[in-house]
Design an enzyme around this catalytic site. Structure first.
Site: not given
Length: 286
Positions: A45, A102, A262-263
């Site tokens: 991430n 996240n 989303h990232w």
């Protein structure tokens, strides 16, 4: 600054197993909490963000139990995560830290902030907080996650990964292979089923329906200034989900990133880092 997974990896012994994390930089502590999903880790991430964030902070990217890095627990990984955060901060002797979460990590941070108003100085979330208002739930991305948990094929993994980004160029063969290798390890796959299997999702939906205090109804208790960052094209937690936390968290602000799924910290890396650093380094109001 060049950082590697191996050079930054650390271990913390706790009374419930070893918590592993990545550490980089000096300065005020910044806790980074990763999301969920097949093959996720804190390094995957945030590994590319650490060199920038570590210029200002002592970055601590915790690996949640149940995702193949820290020691596993018998609990559902969603239930184990908040306890792991508290053990981690206590083990390192830290409090009043800044936190970035996240998706699932943001949900964990928000839940902890509701329960303990002094735990975090400032909070940054990346999607994942709030609830759908206009569109059906579960979302497209979550349905694809359930499909992989129930039927873990490479094609189902790729379908889910495509829902995570706006531009598929970010889905390199190397990334797909890394995710596939991690996601199909027996213990990690079992943990995914405990979160996203159809039975688990049905139980979670039923529990939320029966609760007289769902987390979204308690957001007004969060005292820390909060930055909600969101990809405009998020297909896992749609942008509409930001409306409720934006309105009910007393010191919330929202930053929306275009051409972004989303990232956000991966797909709009430079813009996301700029917004986050501006928020976290802003002088505190007197």
């Amino acid at each position: 600054m060049t950082l590697t997974r191996e050079d930054t990896l650390r271990e913390l012994e706790t009374d419930e197993g070893v918590l592993r994390y990545h550490e980089a930089g000096d300065g005020p502590p910044l806790l980074l909490l990763h999301g969920s999903g097949p093959g996720v880790t804190g390094w995957r991430n945030y590994g590319n963000n650490l060199p920038v964030l570590a210029e200002h902070f002592r970055c601590l990217a915790l690996e949640f139990p149940g995702f193949g890095v820290s020691d596993p627990t018998a609990e559902n990984p969603m239930a184990a995560a908040p306890k792991a955060v508290l053990r981690f901060l206590e083990g390192l002797g830290l409090d009043r830290v800044d936190v970035i979460g996240n998706s699932m990590g943001g949900f964990v941070a928000i839940g902890l902030a509701v329960a303990n108003k002094d735990l975090f100085r400032r909070i940054v979330t990346v999607g994942g907080v709030g609830r759908n208002i206009f569109s059906p739930a579960p979302s497209e991305g979550l349905n694809l996650l359930v499909e992989f948990a129930e039927n873990p094929t490479r094609d189902n993994l790729v379908q889910w990964l495509r829902a995570m980004v706006h531009d598929p160029k970010h889905l390199t063969e190397e990334l797909i292979e890394q995710r596939w290798t991690s996601a199909t390890e027996p213990a990690t796959l079992e943990a995914s089923r405990r979160i996203y299997g159809r039975q688990a999702m049905a139980a979670m939906t039923a529990a939320q329906a029966q609760s007289d205090q769902p987390i979204w109804a308690l957001l007004h208790k969060i005292a820390a200034p909060t930055l909600l960052t969101w990809g405009r094209d998020d297909r896992v937690t749609p942008l509409e989900s930001a409306l409720l936390p934006m309105r009910t968290i007393p010191k919330a602000e929202l930053h929306v990133l275009p051409d972004c799924g989303h990232w956000a910290m991966i797909e709009q890396k430079a813009a996301w880092e700029s917004a986050v650093l501006a928020f976290l380094t802003r002088p505190e109001a007197s």
